[in-house]
Design an enzyme around this catalytic site. Sequence first.
Site, PDB file in Angstrom:
ATOM      1  N   THR A   1     -23.943  14.866   6.028  1.00 57.29           N
ATOM      2  CA  THR A   1     -25.071  15.433   6.778  1.00 57.29           C
ATOM      3  C   THR A   1     -24.778  16.796   7.386  1.00 57.29           C
ATOM      4  O   THR A   1     -23.637  17.082   7.759  1.00 57.29           O
ATOM      5  CB  THR A   1     -25.465  14.462   7.920  1.00 57.29           C
ATOM      6  OG1 THR A   1     -26.273  15.170   8.874  1.00 57.29           O
ATOM      7  CG2 THR A   1     -24.249  13.937   8.674  1.00 57.29           C
TER       8      THR A   1
ATOM      9  N   GLU B   1     -25.438  17.552  10.232  1.00 61.16           N
ATOM     10  CA  GLU B   1     -25.011  17.345  11.625  1.00 61.16           C
ATOM     11  C   GLU B   1     -23.523  17.636  11.814  1.00 61.16           C
ATOM     12  O   GLU B   1     -23.087  17.948  12.914  1.00 61.16           O
ATOM     13  CB  GLU B   1     -25.307  15.902  12.052  1.00 61.16           C
ATOM     14  CG  GLU B   1     -26.712  15.676  12.552  1.00 61.16           C
ATOM     15  CD  GLU B   1     -26.978  16.278  13.929  1.00 61.16           C
ATOM     16  OE1 GLU B   1     -26.195  16.010  14.852  1.00 61.16           O
ATOM     17  OE2 GLU B   1     -27.956  17.011  14.061  1.00 61.16           O
TER      18      GLU B   1
ATOM     19  N   TYR C   1     -22.534  10.169  16.126  1.00 58.26           N
ATOM     20  CA  TYR C   1     -23.012  10.075  14.735  1.00 58.26           C
ATOM     21  C   TYR C   1     -22.320  11.115  13.862  1.00 58.26           C
ATOM     22  O   TYR C   1     -21.770  10.794  12.806  1.00 58.26           O
ATOM     23  CB  TYR C   1     -24.537  10.288  14.709  1.00 58.26           C
ATOM     24  CG  TYR C   1     -25.109  10.506  13.320  1.00 58.26           C
ATOM     25  CD1 TYR C   1     -25.289   9.451  12.444  1.00 58.26           C
ATOM     26  CD2 TYR C   1     -25.457  11.798  12.891  1.00 58.26           C
ATOM     27  CE1 TYR C   1     -25.808   9.658  11.165  1.00 58.26           C
ATOM     28  CE2 TYR C   1     -25.981  12.013  11.621  1.00 58.26           C
ATOM     29  CZ  TYR C   1     -26.154  10.937  10.766  1.00 58.26           C
ATOM     30  OH  TYR C   1     -26.659  11.151   9.499  1.00 58.26           O
TER      31      TYR C   1
ATOM     32  N   LYS D   1     -19.660  10.649  10.788  1.00 62.24           N
ATOM     33  CA  LYS D   1     -19.960  11.145   9.441  1.00 62.24           C
ATOM     34  C   LYS D   1     -18.879  12.123   8.972  1.00 62.24           C
ATOM     35  O   LYS D   1     -18.612  12.225   7.772  1.00 62.24           O
ATOM     36  CB  LYS D   1     -21.331  11.822   9.423  1.00 62.24           C
ATOM     37  CG  LYS D   1     -22.502  10.840   9.448  1.00 62.24           C
ATOM     38  CD  LYS D   1     -22.705  10.198   8.074  1.00 62.24           C
ATOM     39  CE  LYS D   1     -23.968   9.383   7.996  1.00 62.24           C
ATOM     40  NZ  LYS D   1     -24.225   8.820   6.658  1.00 62.24           N
TER      41      LYS D   1
HETATM   42  P1  NAP Z   1     -32.668   5.455   7.487  1.00 63.08           P
HETATM   43  O1  NAP Z   1     -34.076   5.530   7.044  1.00 63.08           O
HETATM   44  O2  NAP Z   1     -32.354   5.278   8.924  1.00 63.08           O
HETATM   45  O3  NAP Z   1     -31.965   4.273   6.654  1.00 63.08           O
HETATM   46  C1  NAP Z   1     -30.691   3.803   6.994  1.00 63.08           C
HETATM   47  C2  NAP Z   1     -30.393   2.584   6.138  1.00 63.08           C
HETATM   48  O4  NAP Z   1     -29.101   2.077   6.493  1.00 63.08           O
HETATM   49  C3  NAP Z   1     -31.371   1.421   6.363  1.00 63.08           C
HETATM   50  O5  NAP Z   1     -31.540   0.760   5.132  1.00 63.08           O
HETATM   51  C4  NAP Z   1     -30.612   0.514   7.324  1.00 63.08           C
HETATM   52  O6  NAP Z   1     -30.994  -0.829   7.280  1.00 63.08           O
HETATM   53  C5  NAP Z   1     -29.213   0.673   6.755  1.00 63.08           C
HETATM   54  N1  NAP Z   1     -28.138   0.287   7.675  1.00 63.08           N
HETATM   55  C6  NAP Z   1     -27.932   0.705   8.948  1.00 63.08           C
HETATM   56  N2  NAP Z   1     -26.804   0.150   9.444  1.00 63.08           N
HETATM   57  C7  NAP Z   1     -26.297  -0.629   8.458  1.00 63.08           C
HETATM   58  C8  NAP Z   1     -25.156  -1.460   8.353  1.00 63.08           C
HETATM   59  N3  NAP Z   1     -24.302  -1.620   9.363  1.00 63.08           N
HETATM   60  N4  NAP Z   1     -24.926  -2.118   7.183  1.00 63.08           N
HETATM   61  C9  NAP Z   1     -25.792  -1.984   6.149  1.00 63.08           C
HETATM   62  N5  NAP Z   1     -26.900  -1.225   6.196  1.00 63.08           N
HETATM   63  C10 NAP Z   1     -27.135  -0.546   7.336  1.00 63.08           C
HETATM   64  O7  NAP Z   1     -31.868   6.742   7.009  1.00 63.08           O
HETATM   65  P2  NAP Z   1     -32.243   7.806   5.838  1.00 63.08           P
HETATM   66  O8  NAP Z   1     -33.035   8.892   6.440  1.00 63.08           O
HETATM   67  O9  NAP Z   1     -32.744   7.061   4.662  1.00 63.08           O
HETATM   68  O10 NAP Z   1     -30.807   8.410   5.535  1.00 63.08           O
HETATM   69  C11 NAP Z   1     -29.971   7.852   4.528  1.00 63.08           C
HETATM   70  C12 NAP Z   1     -28.538   8.307   4.760  1.00 63.08           C
HETATM   71  O11 NAP Z   1     -28.464   9.724   4.713  1.00 63.08           O
HETATM   72  C13 NAP Z   1     -27.962   7.930   6.126  1.00 63.08           C
HETATM   73  O12 NAP Z   1     -26.593   7.664   5.943  1.00 63.08           O
HETATM   74  C14 NAP Z   1     -28.159   9.178   6.968  1.00 63.08           C
HETATM   75  O13 NAP Z   1     -27.197   9.206   8.004  1.00 63.08           O
HETATM   76  C15 NAP Z   1     -27.948  10.244   5.927  1.00 63.08           C
HETATM   77  N6  NAP Z   1     -28.652  11.524   6.125  1.00 63.08           N
HETATM   78  C16 NAP Z   1     -30.006  11.536   6.305  1.00 63.08           C
HETATM   79  C17 NAP Z   1     -30.660  12.738   6.420  1.00 63.08           C
HETATM   80  C18 NAP Z   1     -32.157  12.817   6.617  1.00 63.08           C
HETATM   81  O14 NAP Z   1     -32.646  13.865   7.020  1.00 63.08           O
HETATM   82  N7  NAP Z   1     -32.892  11.745   6.299  1.00 63.08           N
HETATM   83  C19 NAP Z   1     -29.938  13.947   6.348  1.00 63.08           C
HETATM   84  C20 NAP Z   1     -28.572  13.886   6.148  1.00 63.08           C
HETATM   85  C21 NAP Z   1     -27.939  12.665   6.012  1.00 63.08           C
HETATM   86  P3  NAP Z   1     -32.238  -1.396   8.164  1.00 63.08           P
HETATM   87  O15 NAP Z   1     -33.478  -1.012   7.397  1.00 63.08           O
HETATM   88  O16 NAP Z   1     -31.989  -2.846   8.203  1.00 63.08           O
HETATM   89  O17 NAP Z   1     -32.175  -0.712   9.495  1.00 63.08           O
HETATM   90  N1  GDD Z   2     -35.994  11.917  17.492  1.00 63.47           N
HETATM   91  C1  GDD Z   2     -36.561  12.807  18.333  1.00 63.47           C
HETATM   92  N2  GDD Z   2     -37.569  12.406  19.150  1.00 63.47           N
HETATM   93  N3  GDD Z   2     -36.118  14.080  18.328  1.00 63.47           N
HETATM   94  C2  GDD Z   2     -36.720  14.975  19.152  1.00 63.47           C
HETATM   95  C3  GDD Z   2     -37.760  14.608  20.012  1.00 63.47           C
HETATM   96  C4  GDD Z   2     -38.202  13.251  20.013  1.00 63.47           C
HETATM   97  O1  GDD Z   2     -39.108  12.856  20.740  1.00 63.47           O
HETATM   98  N4  GDD Z   2     -38.152  15.716  20.678  1.00 63.47           N
HETATM   99  C5  GDD Z   2     -37.402  16.720  20.272  1.00 63.47           C
HETATM  100  N5  GDD Z   2     -36.505  16.279  19.336  1.00 63.47           N
HETATM  101  C6  GDD Z   2     -35.493  17.109  18.670  1.00 63.47           C
HETATM  102  C7  GDD Z   2     -34.081  16.538  18.715  1.00 63.47           C
HETATM  103  O2  GDD Z   2     -33.471  16.814  19.970  1.00 63.47           O
HETATM  104  C8  GDD Z   2     -33.452  17.294  17.540  1.00 63.47           C
HETATM  105  O3  GDD Z   2     -33.014  18.550  17.956  1.00 63.47           O
HETATM  106  C9  GDD Z   2     -34.618  17.480  16.555  1.00 63.47           C
HETATM  107  O4  GDD Z   2     -35.809  17.167  17.294  1.00 63.47           O
HETATM  108  C10 GDD Z   2     -34.549  16.578  15.341  1.00 63.47           C
HETATM  109  O5  GDD Z   2     -34.332  15.251  15.766  1.00 63.47           O
HETATM  110  P1  GDD Z   2     -34.423  14.009  14.743  1.00 63.47           P
HETATM  111  O6  GDD Z   2     -35.717  14.044  14.032  1.00 63.47           O
HETATM  112  O7  GDD Z   2     -34.082  12.783  15.520  1.00 63.47           O
HETATM  113  O8  GDD Z   2     -33.329  14.349  13.643  1.00 63.47           O
HETATM  114  P2  GDD Z   2     -31.818  14.862  13.787  1.00 63.47           P
HETATM  115  O9  GDD Z   2     -31.803  16.291  13.352  1.00 63.47           O
HETATM  116  O10 GDD Z   2     -31.236  14.527  15.085  1.00 63.47           O
HETATM  117  O11 GDD Z   2     -31.078  13.950  12.706  1.00 63.47           O
HETATM  118  C11 GDD Z   2     -31.641  13.749  11.402  1.00 63.47           C
HETATM  119  O12 GDD Z   2     -31.155  14.735  10.510  1.00 63.47           O
HETATM  120  C12 GDD Z   2     -29.738  14.701  10.289  1.00 63.47           C
HETATM  121  C13 GDD Z   2     -29.409  15.847   9.324  1.00 63.47           C
HETATM  122  O13 GDD Z   2     -29.281  17.048  10.013  1.00 63.47           O
HETATM  123  C14 GDD Z   2     -31.263  12.329  10.965  1.00 63.47           C
HETATM  124  O14 GDD Z   2     -31.940  12.040   9.778  1.00 63.47           O
HETATM  125  C15 GDD Z   2     -29.765  12.221  10.699  1.00 63.47           C
HETATM  126  O15 GDD Z   2     -29.477  10.948  10.129  1.00 63.47           O
HETATM  127  C16 GDD Z   2     -29.370  13.333   9.724  1.00 63.47           C
HETATM  128  O16 GDD Z   2     -27.987  13.283   9.465  1.00 63.47           O
END
Ligand code: NAP
Ligand code: GDD
Length: 350
Positions: free
Chosen positions: A134, A136, A157, A161
Amino acid sequence: MKFKKTALITGITGQDGSILADFLLKKNYKIIGIKRRSSSFNTERIDHLYTKHVLNKSYFPYYGDLTDTSNLIRIIQQTKPHEIYNLAAQSHVRTSFETPEYTANADALGTLRLLEAIRILKLEKKIKFYQASTSEIFGNTKIPQNEKTPFAPTSPYAISKLFSYWTVINYRKAYNIFAVNGILFNHEGERRGATFVTRKITRAVANYFLGNKEILYLGNLNAKRDWGAADDYIKTMWMMLQQKKPSDYVISTGVSKSVKDFVNEAYKCIDVKVIWKGKGVKEIGIDKKTKRTIIKIDKYYFRPTEVHELKGDSSKAKKELKWKPKISFKKLVKTMVESDIDKLKNLNFN
Ligand code: NAP
Ligand code: GDD
């Protein structure tokens, strides 16, 4: 039915896991999905796989958890996948401050457990491994961030990662496992979890459009993210595993926008112009036409340490994977708002 390959997806019930499953099924893969036992339904995003693919034996769900070593070894031993996509994680940054130990267990040690399972089963030459890394991990470093940018993680987190990132590289070098890190920047879409800021906003906008005048409470409006579309990004996971040599890639759009930009764009989709007044925690968003206050700040959503701006440089992916994003920020926001309006309409109808 003869399948091309078998893929094991951890986190299949999540946004990315469910989209990846759809993508790989179209490529004639057999899918093994690991899902957690839950007291309420957690399979909404993959329910369509049950009716269609369980019957023709292209999708096999297994109960499992990244914190359960013996369970992971048994699933890999029984299913012998060609590719493992490790997408499971406690993926919410703010929550990781409240559950740091669990986050490290799942997001850091979970990856180690999977890679060790490959070694224990002597499948180093047989399995390719994708790790959901990620943006992050960059924390507050200079933008734009690419594969050479130093890391400065600022949450449990991100630290977990980063442990996984280095573990993948170590296992690649030490044991010759084809293991890669996809350093994906934020990617969003209709299946995005409702506690991430983009979906929280698009759901609130949809509610407002349908007549529910509740106030949307947000945290830091000034944080900037490089928001792309999950539908654009997921294919890169597969592409990375089809390369001749394993390598790590940044996947991003190269454009960064603030949370406030996202709010403005989302309300624009329903013809509402937001006027901002006040500063800091007193800042409010007002509907220009009706003068109604629609957005307020709640400190609860602030993080103890924040990543102020993420903006990626994915030139390496462009050159080596021949990949570039297709879906614009505007289109992404519009699709999410429209999808939430449809979903809420159906809910109200039922
Ligand atoms: P998500 O919607 O939160 O999905 C996370 C998945 O992991 C869900 O299926 C959840 O199961 C499962 N999980 C959580 N804890 C677990 C555990 N202990 N054992 C087995 N399964 C577990 O996340 P996503 O947005 O699809 O992201 C997928 C991956 O990419 C994550 O690793 C995230 O950190 C990474 N990532 C995401 C983004 C983004 O912007 N979306 C960007 C960079 C990296 P439940 O449904 O049961 O909760
Ligand atoms: N969740 C959330 N809720 N975020 C908020 C809010 C709120 O009400 N208001 C402002 N934010 C700001 C957070 O402080 C952050 O700076 C930004 O919105 C994005 O927050 P999220 O949508 O929670 O995503 P993230 O950037 O922290 O993390 C996501 O992206 C990562 C990749 O850069 C997640 O998907 C991570 O799993 C992923 O790794």
